[in-house]
Design a protein around this motif. Structure first.
Motif, mmCIF file in Angstrom:
data_model
loop_
_atom_site.group_PDB
_atom_site.id
_atom_site.type_symbol
_atom_site.label_atom_id
_atom_site.label_comp_id
_atom_site.label_asym_id
_atom_site.label_seq_id
_atom_site.Cartn_x
_atom_site.Cartn_y
_atom_site.Cartn_z
ATOM 1 N N ALA A 218 32.666 41.116 49.508
ATOM 2 C CA ALA A 218 34.118 41.198 48.742
ATOM 3 C C ALA A 218 34.122 41.244 47.496
ATOM 4 C CB ALA A 218 34.647 39.564 49.248
ATOM 5 N N GLU A 219 32.792 40.835 46.870
ATOM 6 C CA GLU A 219 33.085 41.150 45.326
ATOM 7 C C GLU A 219 32.896 42.470 44.891
ATOM 8 O OE1 GLU A 219 30.283 38.942 42.479
ATOM 9 O OE2 GLU A 219 30.285 37.277 43.722
ATOM 10 N N GLU A 220 32.130 43.354 45.583
ATOM 11 C CA GLU A 220 32.012 44.768 45.665
ATOM 12 C C GLU A 220 33.478 45.517 45.755
ATOM 13 O OE1 GLU A 220 29.456 46.566 48.489
ATOM 14 O OE2 GLU A 220 30.316 48.570 48.013
ATOM 15 N N ALA A 221 34.200 44.931 46.400
ATOM 16 C CA ALA A 221 35.490 45.599 46.955
ATOM 17 C C ALA A 221 36.484 45.245 46.119
ATOM 18 C CB ALA A 221 35.881 45.088 48.446
ATOM 19 N N PHE A 222 36.446 44.114 45.418
ATOM 20 C CA PHE A 222 37.372 43.386 44.511
ATOM 21 C C PHE A 222 37.004 43.909 43.087
ATOM 22 C CE2 PHE A 222 40.684 40.712 46.055
ATOM 23 C CZ PHE A 222 40.329 40.612 47.444
ATOM 24 N N LYS A 223 35.885 44.508 42.813
ATOM 25 C CA LYS A 223 35.427 44.955 41.597
ATOM 26 C C LYS A 223 36.503 45.993 40.917
ATOM 27 C CE LYS A 223 31.306 46.864 39.270
ATOM 28 N NZ LYS A 223 31.687 48.057 38.628
ATOM 29 N N ASP A 224 36.804 45.637 39.636
ATOM 30 C CA ASP A 224 37.915 46.651 39.037
ATOM 31 C C ASP A 224 39.355 46.782 39.834
ATOM 32 O OD1 ASP A 224 36.024 47.200 37.139
ATOM 33 O OD2 ASP A 224 35.205 48.751 38.303
ATOM 34 N N ALA A 225 39.562 45.795 40.784
ATOM 35 C CA ALA A 225 40.879 45.711 41.572
ATOM 36 C C ALA A 225 41.933 45.417 40.588
ATOM 37 C CB ALA A 225 40.632 44.819 42.739
ATOM 38 N N GLU A 226 43.162 46.230 40.728
ATOM 39 C CA GLU A 226 44.180 46.160 39.913
ATOM 40 C C GLU A 226 45.264 45.432 40.781
ATOM 41 O OE1 GLU A 226 45.900 48.960 37.013
ATOM 42 O OE2 GLU A 226 44.249 50.141 37.824
ATOM 43 N N TYR A 227 45.236 46.052 41.767
ATOM 44 C CA TYR A 227 46.175 45.729 42.980
ATOM 45 C C TYR A 227 45.487 44.988 44.051
ATOM 46 C CZ TYR A 227 48.696 49.276 40.190
ATOM 47 O OH TYR A 227 49.178 49.955 39.157
ATOM 48 N N VAL A 228 46.063 43.855 44.346
ATOM 49 C CA VAL A 228 45.305 42.932 45.096
ATOM 50 C C VAL A 228 46.366 42.491 46.281
ATOM 51 C CG1 VAL A 228 44.442 40.472 45.297
ATOM 52 C CG2 VAL A 228 43.206 42.184 43.957
ATOM 53 N N MET A 229 45.753 42.336 47.585
ATOM 54 C CA MET A 229 46.935 41.718 48.429
ATOM 55 C C MET A 229 46.106 40.534 49.206
ATOM 56 S SD MET A 229 48.695 43.628 51.601
ATOM 57 C CE MET A 229 49.515 44.782 50.571
ATOM 58 N N SER A 230 46.993 39.612 49.611
ATOM 59 C CA SER A 230 46.344 38.495 50.423
ATOM 60 C C SER A 230 46.951 38.832 51.626
ATOM 61 C CB SER A 230 47.022 37.161 50.046
ATOM 62 O OG SER A 230 46.480 36.212 51.034
ATOM 63 N N GLY A 231 46.234 39.188 52.478
ATOM 64 C CA GLY A 231 46.535 39.659 54.003
ATOM 65 C C GLY A 231 46.530 38.489 55.012
ATOM 66 N N VAL A 232 46.192 37.437 54.766
ATOM 67 C CA VAL A 232 45.790 36.006 55.709
ATOM 68 C C VAL A 232 47.227 35.569 56.206
ATOM 69 C CG1 VAL A 232 43.788 35.451 54.491
ATOM 70 C CG2 VAL A 232 45.792 34.266 53.897
ATOM 71 N N ASN A 233 47.090 35.032 57.272
ATOM 72 C CA ASN A 233 48.494 34.480 57.673
ATOM 73 C C ASN A 233 48.702 32.939 57.206
ATOM 74 O OD1 ASN A 233 47.256 32.385 59.139
ATOM 75 N ND2 ASN A 233 47.326 33.559 61.229
ATOM 76 N N SER A 234 49.665 32.321 57.439
ATOM 77 C CA SER A 234 50.331 31.154 56.529
ATOM 78 C C SER A 234 49.220 29.867 56.570
ATOM 79 C CB SER A 234 51.688 30.752 57.146
ATOM 80 O OG SER A 234 51.536 30.344 58.627
#
Lengths: 354, 354
Positions: free
Chosen positions: B67-83
């Motif tokens: 996850a850390e690698e994927a989120f590095k420098d992320a400007e646009y982020v989405m929470s795709g989990v359910n409720s």
């Protein structure tokens, strides 16, 4: 015990005999010239051949030439014809009904005058009755989500009896309401009629959902087309509210069973949706119409009536050109044989519904 | 070209990669601990195993430990989990997101505080992020009728991006909108979330339609139970409007796609409706729940959450005891294992919807 005399022995009128009989009342069904076989069947076996069900004990069937006998001393009278037969039924009522008759109307449709103002079917029906008799009579209408056969087998059904006089509507309710036939009463007569008609227009569009899959050869695909139908249903709800505003009635009437509820049930299937599906699949409406000979399409007809009235109302400035984009598109499709090409960008915006 | 980094690789988040890629942008999907096989499959074959579709070219998949690698420098982020996963996702976001991140939330559900006041999932999600970072971030939510697989195969889909800042919502819209993914934007953030949650509650009731037929042994009968479902749908619409009023938002938001539209699509099927059907057929909810092991039932859970909040709101006089009769009945059924026994007489009346 009351007797309700009905002109027209279609499935909806006949289904109403079930709750009526439950309450100890009786129905006399008088067939139109199109109902000859239905009446023969009920007389011989008690079975309504389209409903494929036995009518309640005590229900009497009459051919049209026996109408006078059936209507003799009738206090409670119903027009059981569909929206195409209202003028004809009015002509018959002119000859058949006596002063102080309570009239019930079940057709869902509308007419318009030369200015595009809407005329409501119960009023159209009664307009044929000579004024000196008419002014002693009442008229009430049944609206709401009610598939006839479901009512006839006593499924829970929720409707509204609408009349300009609440006491009259309540009187009819007391005659028909049972523990499965749930009846509310209302004086929002015009708004109820407006919803009853326009929901038929919008339900035609529900057929596009599956029609578009047919066009792609994906009728059996894992992923269907409910997102499309849901967006149309939402825009339909907004437009039904706006139709109430056009006739200066309370738009909230379109929420609840008269609009949303009835549009839901009508969108679930039937002839109107089948025709919409053919058009969604790529036929012109004229081609689809030709594929369904002899089938009454109340929704498609209502689209043309409302679409024509809308042109007049727009020309007069009563409606804005950007109002009713879905109805306008349906009118292009059904009234002018245009292909389905949903104007998504014109939906929802600027109305406070987002 | 923008990159949207998503935590959770369920079907809805993954489906959103389709319009995103169409616009030349890219999605990085980070699986949760429950998504291990999904990520393995996408890495190996590009296929999302639940959707049974290939993800768009360029979509990257990461296991949670990446996850850390994927989120590095992320400007646009989405929470795709359910409720059910929102609090967990918040804990991850607390560690993963940087200042000035734009966050998108897609879960549909709600929480409440000790007074019964509603807490909205995008806010719950962000509450885990340290304040000095949170105050530099934005949060937006997607609501509206959107079956994931339909979007993934490019069926017309109409949704609303809701944010307290319209410019932010518009920015997201520009990233995702295509000629089949129709996006409107709105600042009615709370009302949209309220509809997104409560439509799930009411769609559970849509299962009763067929469940009651099952109970009668009439699942294949000629006459089904749409009249019943239509009346429930109408009452649901009225109650969704009233929920908006409870949170002092515009009730019109419940009309259109956020309420009526999404309730329509959710009522057409799925796990929630299947559970409702079992209950309608005569099982207690606990029995039905036990028949569906491992299946997430967001609607049933939402009924309990909203039902509990409603008890508090009623005790405090915010809601009247006669308000929300359908939600209250659903809560008795799901939260207290009571049988389905629809309180028809409490519907529609006195609200101006008749």
């Amino acid at each position: 015990m009351a007797t309700v005399v009905v002109l027209g022995s279609g499935i909806m009128a006949t289904a109403l005999a079930t709750p009526l009989a439950e309450n100890g009342h009786k129905m006399k069904l008088v067939g139109t010239h199109l109902d000859r076989e239905i009446i023969d069947s009920i007389k011989a076996t008690g079975i309504h051949p389209t409903l494929e069900l036995k009518v309640p004990e005590g229900t009497e069937a009459y051919q049209l030439e026996e109408a006078e006998e059936a209507f003799k001393d009738a206090e409670y009278v119903m027009s059981g014809v569909n929206s195409f037969g209202v003028e004809w039924a009015g002509e018959q009522f002119a000859k058949l009904i006596k002063p102080n008759t309570h009239v019930m109307s079940i057709a869902k449709g509308i007419r318009y005058d030369e200015d595009g103002n809407f005329l409501f079917l119960p009023d159209v029906l009664m307009s044929y009755v000579p004024e000196e008799i008419r002014k002693t009579c009442s008229v009430t209408a049944i609206v709401g989500p009610s598939i006839a056969g479901e009512l006839a087998v006593k499924r829970h059904t929720s409707v509204i009896f609408g009349s300009r006089d609440l006491e009259i509507a309540n009187m009819w309710r007391d005659m028909f309401a049972t523990d499965y036939y749930h009846v509310w009463t209302s004086t929002e007569f015009e708004a109820l009629e407006m919803c009853a008609c326009t929901k038929n227009c919008y339900a035609f569009g529900a057929g596009f959902m599956n029609g578009l899959l047919d066009a792609l050869g994906e009728a059996d695909a894992k992923y269907v087309n409910f997102n499309y139908g849901a967006a149309l249903f939402a825009q339909a709800t907004i437009e039904m509210m706006q139709w109430c505003e056009v006739i200066k009635a309370d738009p909230k009437v379109a929420i609840g069973i008269p609009g949303v509820g009835d549009c839901f049930v009508t969108s679930m299937g039937g002839r109107n949706v089948r025709a919409g599906r053919l058009v969604g699949a790529g036929m012109t409406f004229s081609e689809a119409r030709a594929k369904m000979p002899g089938v009454t399409l109340e929704g498609a007809t209502a689209i043309v009536v409302v679409g024509e009235a809308l042109e007049k109302l727009t020309a007069r400035g009563v409606c804005k050109p950007e109002d009713f984009p879905l109805l306008r598109h349906l009118y292009q499709v059904v009234g002018h044989d245009q292909p389905v090409n949903m104007p998504w960008d014109t939906f929802f915006e600027g109305k406070g519904y987002i």
